[in-house]
Scaffold this active site. Structure first.
Site, mmCIF file in Angstrom:
data_model
loop_
_atom_site.group_PDB
_atom_site.id
_atom_site.type_symbol
_atom_site.label_atom_id
_atom_site.label_comp_id
_atom_site.label_asym_id
_atom_site.label_seq_id
_atom_site.Cartn_x
_atom_site.Cartn_y
_atom_site.Cartn_z
ATOM 1 N N PRO A 292 35.811 -21.834 26.230
ATOM 2 C CA PRO A 292 35.718 -21.680 24.779
ATOM 3 C C PRO A 292 34.337 -22.052 24.250
ATOM 4 O O PRO A 292 33.715 -23.013 24.716
ATOM 5 C CB PRO A 292 36.774 -22.653 24.243
ATOM 6 C CG PRO A 292 36.910 -23.691 25.308
ATOM 7 C CD PRO A 292 36.588 -23.016 26.618
ATOM 8 N N GLY A 293 33.867 -21.289 23.295
ATOM 9 C CA GLY A 293 32.608 -21.612 22.634
ATOM 10 C C GLY A 293 32.862 -21.864 21.159
ATOM 11 O O GLY A 293 33.004 -22.994 20.696
ATOM 12 N N ARG A 330 24.535 -13.834 11.574
ATOM 13 C CA ARG A 330 25.874 -13.248 11.713
ATOM 14 C C ARG A 330 26.259 -12.311 10.569
ATOM 15 O O ARG A 330 26.828 -11.246 10.822
ATOM 16 C CB ARG A 330 26.939 -14.332 11.893
ATOM 17 C CG ARG A 330 26.776 -15.131 13.195
ATOM 18 C CD ARG A 330 27.977 -16.037 13.472
ATOM 19 N NE ARG A 330 29.135 -15.270 13.857
ATOM 20 C CZ ARG A 330 30.145 -14.964 13.089
ATOM 21 N NH1 ARG A 330 30.204 -15.425 11.856
ATOM 22 N NH2 ARG A 330 31.126 -14.228 13.535
ATOM 23 N N TYR A 334 26.901 -8.738 12.233
ATOM 24 C CA TYR A 334 28.302 -8.358 12.452
ATOM 25 C C TYR A 334 29.031 -8.056 11.144
ATOM 26 O O TYR A 334 30.249 -7.922 11.163
ATOM 27 C CB TYR A 334 29.080 -9.500 13.124
ATOM 28 C CG TYR A 334 28.482 -10.111 14.346
ATOM 29 C CD1 TYR A 334 28.214 -9.338 15.486
ATOM 30 C CD2 TYR A 334 28.226 -11.475 14.410
ATOM 31 C CE1 TYR A 334 27.704 -9.937 16.634
ATOM 32 C CE2 TYR A 334 27.719 -12.079 15.549
ATOM 33 C CZ TYR A 334 27.453 -11.294 16.655
ATOM 34 O OH TYR A 334 26.958 -11.884 17.787
ATOM 35 N N CYS A 360 11.964 -9.894 3.852
ATOM 36 C CA CYS A 360 11.722 -8.540 3.358
ATOM 37 C C CYS A 360 12.574 -7.529 4.100
ATOM 38 O O CYS A 360 12.077 -6.687 4.855
ATOM 39 C CB CYS A 360 10.245 -8.206 3.522
ATOM 40 S SG CYS A 360 9.219 -9.461 2.769
HETATM 41 C C1 LIG Z 1 30.327 -15.978 24.823
HETATM 42 C C2 LIG Z 1 31.163 -16.234 26.007
HETATM 43 C C3 LIG Z 1 32.189 -17.176 25.935
HETATM 44 C C4 LIG Z 1 32.549 -17.909 24.674
HETATM 45 O O1 LIG Z 1 33.101 -17.076 23.711
HETATM 46 P P1 LIG Z 1 33.665 -17.724 22.352
HETATM 47 O O2 LIG Z 1 34.173 -16.566 21.605
HETATM 48 O O3 LIG Z 1 32.526 -18.390 21.669
HETATM 49 O O4 LIG Z 1 34.751 -18.679 22.731
HETATM 50 C C5 LIG Z 1 32.906 -17.430 27.088
HETATM 51 N N1 LIG Z 1 32.636 -16.796 28.251
HETATM 52 C C6 LIG Z 1 31.653 -15.884 28.352
HETATM 53 C C7 LIG Z 1 31.403 -15.227 29.637
HETATM 54 C C8 LIG Z 1 30.885 -15.570 27.232
HETATM 55 O O5 LIG Z 1 29.930 -14.653 27.333
#
Ligand SMILES: *Cc1c(COP(=O)(O)O)cnc(C)c1O
Length: 434
Positions: A292-293, A330, A334, A360
């Site tokens: 998770p990120g 972002r 996106y 700009c």
């Molecule tokens: C970006 C990424 C993540 C994390 O994704 P999140 O949506 O931020 O949880 C995990 N694994 C891989 C391989 C990624 O490229």
């Protein structure tokens, strides 16, 4: 919490008690945002340590002491101070470059909990990762597998690998952050996976340890994970039939967060049921790994910006602020929504504004059509900027990158000082051309 009547932008991170109003002024933990902005200047990223811990604990609660390794996908926010917190809490790290490897090690990561993802690993990066003794490479192609074999052989080491397969499921998220579909650049196609594993098993300096997938980001439904899991299990059965045994299964990251009104699944909706399925299907001995990120950091940060000018256009009113798309890309990249809060709520007539930066480009906007009672000099907090905020920032228009601070109770710490103007061109050289 007090009077929201003059500010219709509610606090998006529901259940996030670390950002709140007291007497119409915004606080992060025990500190006033206005005072922090005065001390550190704007644009300013502020992170709450308690919010980071709460996000971490939401995974720990779901894990309930079973064999699950959380490898924080550090590309979401790779400030050393934040990595150091996660390392202290026992996290592993999912890295995507040699630079991230160096950062993780510098922050105190345990190399045995580092996994290396990414489609374009280079020789020097593979070498550094092998020398650091990382846990595993998530291999995304056959040529990459060959290169890892070659580098490992030259170092006389065995590289632990898993294959990142592409389960071809629709994560139902933004196309730029959907990664598990057939036509994405990521992973090894499901139909090639078995043969690739069999090939890997013949390589002298490769040790197969796992299977990996990552289907996308900002995922707000649980079904795509279970669709992917079914496909992975099918492959695992085939591998077993060929005598290839795994030590871990990595189901990636991607759990979404609340930016506006999303209701993303809690980690417990993913982890418990996945462990149960593995148990039922004869894979209860595998370690479960997640990457998770966003869900670990996204709602722990806000970006504070000051209103420079108010400009009434013919069809739109603009609040021109001192943060821009170079600080937070972002929205324009996106079309992403971020909540925007007045740092001090004024009890006066509101107007609908687009919050835009000084760059700009017409794409330089942070939020659109938001109700505010504002005057120049007011502060606005852009919400949910703990993930893919500072890390995606740049210096376009020769704008020094923002400062980052971490709040812990009634204390604040500068964790990245603001860049100076000299640093903007400190790496540049004017050649003497005669
Ligand atoms: C970006 C990424 C993540 C994390 O994704 P999140 O949506 O931020 O949880 C995990 N694994 C891989 C391989 C990624 O490229």
């Amino acid at each position: 919490m007090s009077n929201f009547s003059t500010n219709t932008n509610s606090i998006a991170p529901v259940g996030q008690p670390h950002f709140y109003y007291q007497d119409q002024t915004l606080f992060v933990e025990q500190l006033s945002v206005k005072a922090l902005a005065k001390e550190h200047g704007t644009p300013l990223f502020i992170y709450s340590k308690a919010a980071l811990k709460a996000a971490w604990d939401s995974y720990q609660e779901a894990i309930d002491n079973r064999d699950v390794l959380i490898c924080y996908a550090m590309k979401a926010n790779s400030n050393l101070a934040i990595l150091n917190l996660f390392a202290q809490w026992g996290a592993g790290f999912d890295i995507v470059s040699g630079g991230e490897l160096a950062r993780a090690l510098k922050a105190g990561a345990d190399p045995q909990k580092i996994i290396f993802s990414g489609v374009g690993k280079q020789t020097w990066e593979i070498k550094a990762a092998l020398e650091a003794n990382i846990k595993c490479f998530n291999v995304e192609s056959i040529p990459e597998l060959s290169l890892i074999q070659e580098v490992a052989s030259s170092l006389d080491k065995k590289a632990a690998i898993s294959l990142r397969v592409n389960p071809d499921v629709d994560a139902k998220t933004h196309p730029y952050i959907s990664t598990g579909l057939k036509d994405n650049k990521f992973g090894i196609a499901m139909e090639d996976a078995l043969a690739t594993y069999e090939h890997a098993a013949t390589l002298s300096h490769i040790k197969i340890v796992g299977l990996d997938c990552h289907i996308g980001s900002q995922i707000t439904q649980i079904e795509p994970y279970y669709d992917a899991l079914e496909r992975l299990l099918k492959l695992m059965d085939q591998l077993r039939g060929k005598g290839i045994e795994l030590a871990h299964l990595d189901i990636g990251g991607g759990l979404g967060i609340r930016y506006q009104n999303e209701e993303p699944p809690h980690p417990r909706e993913l982890i418990g049921p996945t462990l149960n399925v593995l148990q039922e299907r004869g894979y209860g001995h595998l370690q479960l790994t997640l990457e998770p990120g966003r869900s670990l950091v996204g709602n722990s940060g806000v970006l504070i910006t000051e209103v420079l000018f108010l400009k009434d256009g013919e069809t739109k009113n603009f609040a021109i602020v001192d943060a821009a798309m170079n600080d937070l890309i972002r929205p324009t990249l996106y079309d992403a929504y971020h909540g925007a809060l007045a740092v001090e709520i004024r009890d006066s007539q509101t107007t609908t504004y687009d919050i835009v930066g000084p760059i700009c480009e017409s794409g330089d906007w942070l939020a659109k059509d938001r109700e505010f009672a504002l005057i120049a000099g007011d502060l606005i907090a852009i919400e949910s900027t703990g993930a893919y905020g500072f890390v995606m920032s740049g210096q376009y228009n020769s704008r020094p990158r923002a400062a980052e601070i971490l709040v812990d109770g009634n204390q604040s710490f500068v964790i990245r000082r603001r860049e100076t103007i000299d640093e903007l061109f400190g790496h540049e050289l004017i050649p003497t051309i005669s």
